[in-house]
Design a protein around this motif. Structure first.
Motif, short mmCIF file in Angstrom:
data_model
loop_
_atom_site.label_atom_id
_atom_site.label_comp_id
_atom_site.label_asym_id
_atom_site.label_seq_id
_atom_site.Cartn_x
_atom_site.Cartn_y
_atom_site.Cartn_z
N UNK A 125 0.81 -1.21 0.00
CA UNK A 125 0.00 0.00 0.00
C UNK A 125 0.85 1.26 0.00
N UNK A 126 2.02 1.22 0.63
CA UNK A 126 2.92 2.38 0.62
C UNK A 126 3.43 2.66 -0.79
N UNK A 127 3.58 1.62 -1.59
CA UNK A 127 4.14 1.74 -2.93
C UNK A 127 3.10 2.13 -3.99
N UNK A 128 1.86 1.73 -3.78
CA UNK A 128 0.85 1.92 -4.80
C UNK A 128 0.14 3.27 -4.63
N UNK A 129 0.06 4.02 -5.72
CA UNK A 129 -0.58 5.33 -5.70
C UNK A 129 -2.07 5.25 -5.37
N UNK A 130 -2.70 4.17 -5.72
CA UNK A 130 -4.16 4.05 -5.57
C UNK A 130 -4.57 3.26 -4.34
N UNK A 143 -7.05 0.01 -4.89
CA UNK A 143 -7.30 0.06 -6.32
C UNK A 143 -6.81 -1.23 -6.96
N UNK A 144 -7.11 -1.37 -8.24
CA UNK A 144 -6.64 -2.54 -8.99
C UNK A 144 -5.78 -2.05 -10.15
N UNK A 145 -4.96 -2.94 -10.66
CA UNK A 145 -4.04 -2.57 -11.74
C UNK A 145 -4.66 -2.68 -13.13
N UNK A 146 -5.85 -3.25 -13.24
CA UNK A 146 -6.50 -3.38 -14.54
C UNK A 146 -6.92 -2.01 -15.04
N UNK A 147 -6.56 -1.68 -16.29
CA UNK A 147 -6.82 -0.34 -16.83
C UNK A 147 -8.31 0.02 -16.80
N UNK A 148 -9.18 -0.92 -17.04
CA UNK A 148 -10.61 -0.62 -17.10
C UNK A 148 -11.18 -0.26 -15.73
N UNK A 149 -10.44 -0.56 -14.68
CA UNK A 149 -10.91 -0.27 -13.32
C UNK A 149 -9.95 0.68 -12.58
N UNK A 150 -9.01 1.26 -13.31
CA UNK A 150 -7.99 2.10 -12.66
C UNK A 150 -8.53 3.43 -12.15
N UNK A 151 -9.76 3.77 -12.48
CA UNK A 151 -10.37 5.03 -12.05
C UNK A 151 -11.01 4.93 -10.66
N UNK A 152 -11.00 3.72 -10.05
CA UNK A 152 -11.74 3.57 -8.81
C UNK A 152 -10.95 2.81 -7.75
N UNK A 153 -11.42 2.94 -6.51
CA UNK A 153 -10.89 2.19 -5.38
C UNK A 153 -12.06 1.64 -4.57
#
Length: 186
Positions: free
Chosen positions: A63-68, A88-98
């Motif tokens: 979590x410290x490393x991931x921006x989302x 958040x998830x790394x899949x581009x289609x879901x990268x807009x949400x957490x």
């Protein structure tokens, strides 16, 4: 993502909220088991889905490393009494949400700790370009759903008889979402 410690005092209770640190792992592991046994609002029964301290250390590191991702802990006199997490998830289609989740020890309900964890998470999401926050809540948790609605979340759907608790009774799961920029907080 790292979040600096902030201090609060509500109803005479002084507490702080900050990003989780690896040193919190043991307390988080114990607290999660405790809270699962305190309320029917959690997804797990006590002891299910156990995460040991090493598991929490790994989650905190990621979590410290991931921006989302944002992992917050609430502390009273140095004791961990609650936490929240945005993932958040790394899949581009879901990268807009957490996805957001929160829990507070029953001993500290009524002091606004859960609300403050939510507010800080919403502010973080809005200021970091996250367009949507989602969460799931048991359909009988009216207090939580009202708080989420005040913070701009809307009911997006209901999974009927989604959960079956130990006594054999079924409960619905309510799915809620909030889009960035909704200004209806109170």
């Amino acid at each position: 993502m790292i979040f600096d410690q902030q201090e609060f005092n509500i109803k005479g209770l002084a507490y702080s909220i900050r990003s989780a640190k690896e040193k919190d792992a043991e307390a988080l592991s114990s607290l999660r088991v405790q809270m699962d046994g305190e309320t029917e609002n959690m997804n797990r029964e006590q002891g299910e889905g156990f995460i040991d301290p090493a598991g929490f250390e790994e989650i905190i590191r990621l979590d410290e490393e991931k921006e989302r991702n944002l992992f917050l802990v609430a502390l009273v006199k140095g004791r961990t009494v609650g936490y929240s997490r945005c993932e958040g998830v790394d899949l581009k289609r879901f990268s807009h949400k957490v996805e957001f989740g929160v829990c507070v020890s029953k001993e500290f309900w009524g002091y606004g700790i859960g609300k403050k964890l939510l507010e800080l998470s919403v502010d973080w999401a809005d200021s970091n370009g996250i367009e949507k926050m989602t969460l799931n809540v048991v359909g009988t948790n009216d207090i939580a759903m009202e708080l989420y609605k005040r913070m701009g979340f809307e009911i997006e759907g209901t999974l009927k008889k989604d959960r079956r608790h130990a006594e054999g009774r079924y409960y619905d799961t309510v799915m809620m979402g909030r889009f960035r920029g909704w200004g209806g907080r109170n």
